[in-house]
Design a protein around this motif. Structure first.
Motif, mmCIF file in Angstrom:
data_model
loop_
_atom_site.group_PDB
_atom_site.id
_atom_site.type_symbol
_atom_site.label_atom_id
_atom_site.label_comp_id
_atom_site.label_asym_id
_atom_site.label_seq_id
_atom_site.Cartn_x
_atom_site.Cartn_y
_atom_site.Cartn_z
ATOM 1 N N LYS A 76 0.598 -1.111 0.067
ATOM 2 C CA LYS A 76 -0.035 0.186 0.007
ATOM 3 C C LYS A 76 1.026 1.186 0.105
ATOM 4 O O LYS A 76 1.987 1.123 0.359
ATOM 5 C CB LYS A 76 -0.999 0.030 1.127
ATOM 6 C CG LYS A 76 -0.062 0.122 2.452
ATOM 7 C CD LYS A 76 -1.014 0.339 3.776
ATOM 8 C CE LYS A 76 -0.309 0.107 4.894
ATOM 9 N NZ LYS A 76 -1.105 0.019 6.245
ATOM 10 N N CYS A 118 0.526 5.255 1.227
ATOM 11 C CA CYS A 118 -0.142 6.250 1.912
ATOM 12 C C CYS A 118 0.373 7.559 1.879
ATOM 13 O O CYS A 118 1.451 7.858 1.741
ATOM 14 C CB CYS A 118 -0.479 5.807 3.666
ATOM 15 S SG CYS A 118 -0.984 4.471 3.983
ATOM 16 N N ALA A 163 -6.237 0.279 3.412
ATOM 17 C CA ALA A 163 -6.639 1.313 3.332
ATOM 18 C C ALA A 163 -7.072 2.241 4.488
ATOM 19 O O ALA A 163 -6.673 3.360 4.786
ATOM 20 C CB ALA A 163 -7.751 1.624 2.110
ATOM 21 N N CYS A 213 -4.428 3.644 6.584
ATOM 22 C CA CYS A 213 -3.641 4.888 6.164
ATOM 23 C C CYS A 213 -4.305 6.051 6.703
ATOM 24 O O CYS A 213 -3.836 7.242 6.667
ATOM 25 C CB CYS A 213 -3.647 4.937 4.517
ATOM 26 S SG CYS A 213 -2.626 3.780 3.796
ATOM 27 N N SER A 239 -4.406 9.636 6.274
ATOM 28 C CA SER A 239 -3.880 10.380 5.112
ATOM 29 C C SER A 239 -4.997 10.666 4.179
ATOM 30 O O SER A 239 -5.912 10.214 4.182
ATOM 31 C CB SER A 239 -3.054 9.157 4.582
ATOM 32 O OG SER A 239 -1.831 9.006 5.345
ATOM 33 N N ALA A 280 -4.441 7.231 -0.226
ATOM 34 C CA ALA A 280 -4.246 5.914 -0.135
ATOM 35 C C ALA A 280 -4.463 5.122 -1.378
ATOM 36 O O ALA A 280 -5.509 5.041 -2.128
ATOM 37 C CB ALA A 280 -4.554 5.233 1.208
#
Length: 464
Positions: free
Chosen positions: A140, A142, A211, A214, A217, A220
């Motif tokens: 992932k 972020c 997600a 994250c 953030s 993401a």
């Protein structure tokens, strides 16, 4: 005309809608590239395999926005899969694939790798990975920009939850946006089309969990083996401002177009059937009018005035006279068209002497023939001869002429003699005559009425 105008308007609308959905941005920004750690045995063959596969995939990716193919011999057999995000147009997808496909060879002589763009994805391996939803290399990204507000967190969580529910049931794709107290979050989830609903759900469940980790953030991206997920505080997907994907909209428009087309076809068929029915009625009407006209002409041909006979026989010239008055017709020259039936009626008229303006009607002819029949049957033909005619021939010849007239007025046209045969019957007494059948109209009441009235007005005509 209104239907055709509606159809044209709908086509224009579809074209306009298509233009609105078309974008020049293939979203070919590189998100992540990873390469395998195992080396292939024959690198040159691997390059050839890859070139052959991508050449094939170009057309497939443009048509379906998805393609996969494998070729070669193990252990260097090459498997490749590529797909665009569903919100891209076919043209945008082709552009994205043209760029992303150039990056995989940079992984060789490794056995393969993955490349993620925001608009498309490609993966190559020396084994069949098509059914992989998750893999150890999943990752992932972020964003470093944060939004710690509660509203944004609520919007993202609601957004991810709805995409997880929708995408597996809708061909592996979902694009949505959510708002919480004026704060919006935008998202898109896309499974690779080779996965079934269950595998897509597994992949996206892991992607949503990644997600969520994250937050806060503002953006993401989750890069799994079988799917791609992204959320952001800014709109990025082509249809993220609506609840329907491009496929949904076009499916709806296609349905409407189909309904309109069916209506147009139905109207066209109705118009054609109406025209055929109208033309058929016109033809039947014209046919009836033609039949009436022919009948009228037939009746006219049956009516011969004295002037007509006088002209045809040259004033009953001796050169045109035969044994009896009817032979004037055989020897003379009529200017009107005369059929055998008319000739037979004319014979009766000339013998009875009733052809004049007062008795010129169809019923008169019918009654006359019905009367040359009754007297013929009862051997009283002499009673119908006009007393003003000077006939010195014997009764046998008179009966012969009447018999010829009755043969010409038989009900069936097939039984009537031809004109040539009639002339021979009149000229050659040795020609044997057949017995005539009953005329087509033998109405007893009409006969009695006619004979009664005729006896009162012309008692000497029939000698009754």
């Amino acid at each position: 005309m209104a239907t055709y105008s509606l159809l044209i308007s709908l086509v224009i609308y579809v074209m306009a809608f298509s233009i609105n959905l078309s974008h020049a941005d293939p979203r070919a920004d590189l998100v992540k590239q990873t390469c395998g750690k195992v080396r292939v045995q024959n690198v040159s063959n691997y390059f050839k395999y890859y070139s052959s596969i991508t050449d094939y995939m170009q057309d497939e990716i443009y048509r379906n926005k998805f393609a996969f193919k494998d070729t070669g011999e193990p252990p260097d057999r090459l498997y490749v899969l590529a797909q665009c995000m569903d919100d891209l147009t076919n043209d945008e997808c082709a552009l994205c694939f043209a760029q992303i496909s150039t990056l995989i060879p940079s992984c060789f002589p490794s056995t393969g790798g993955r490349v993620y763009f925001d608009g498309c994805f490609i993966r190559a391996e020396n084994y069949s990975f098509y059914r992989e939803a998750l893999a150890p290399e999943d990752t992932k990204r972020c964003s470093g920009i944060l939004n710690k507000g509660q509203e944004f967190s609520v919007a993202v969580k609601e957004l991810l939850s709805k995409m997880l529910l929708k995408a597996p049931s809708f061909r592996g794709f979902a694009s949505k946006h959510e708002t919480s107290n004026g704060i919006s979050a935008y998202g898109m989830a896309n499974c690779w089309k080779i996965l079934d609903r269950d595998l897509c759900s597994i992949c996206l469940s892991e992607a949503v969990a990644s997600a969520l980790s994250c937050i806060p953030s503002t953006e993401a991206r989750v890069l799994n083996a079988g799917c791609f997920l992204r959320y952001s505080d800014a709109s990025f997907a082509n249809d993220s401002n609506g609840e329907h994907s491009k496929e949904e909209v076009f499916s709806y428009i296609t349905y409407i177009m189909g309904v309109v087309l069916i209506c147009v076809i139905a109207i066209g068929i109705g118009v054609c059937v109406g025209k055929l029915t109208y033309r058929r009625k016109i033809r039947l009407k014209q046919s009836k009018e033609t039949e009436d006209l022919l009948l009228e002409e037939r009746v006219q041909y049956m009516q011969f005035k004295y002037a007509t006979l006088d002209t045809a026989t040259e004033s009953f010239s001796e050169t045109n006279r035969g044994y009896m008055a009817p032979e004037y017709i055989a020897k003379g020259r009529l200017t009107e068209k005369v059929d055998v039936y008319s000739f037979g009626v004319l014979v009766i008229e000339m013998i009875t002497g009733v052809q004049n303006n007062k008795y010129q009607s169809d019923k008169t002819y019918e009654t006359l023939v019905t009367c040359a029949w009754k007297h013929f049957q009862s051997n009283t033909v002499q009673e119908i001869i006009d007393t003003s005619m000077t006939i010195d021939q014997d009764a046998e010849e008179i009966e012969r002429v009447v018999q010829i007239g009755l043969l010409c007025t038989q009900e069936s046209p097939n039984l009537r003699p031809t004109t040539t045969e009639v002339v021979q019957m009149l000229r050659k007494k040795d020609v044997e005559l057949s017995s005539p059948s009953k005329p087509p109209f033998t109405d007893e009441l009409m006969e009695l009425h006619y004979l009664g009235s005729l006896d009162q007005q012309h008692p000497s005509t029939f000698g009754l």
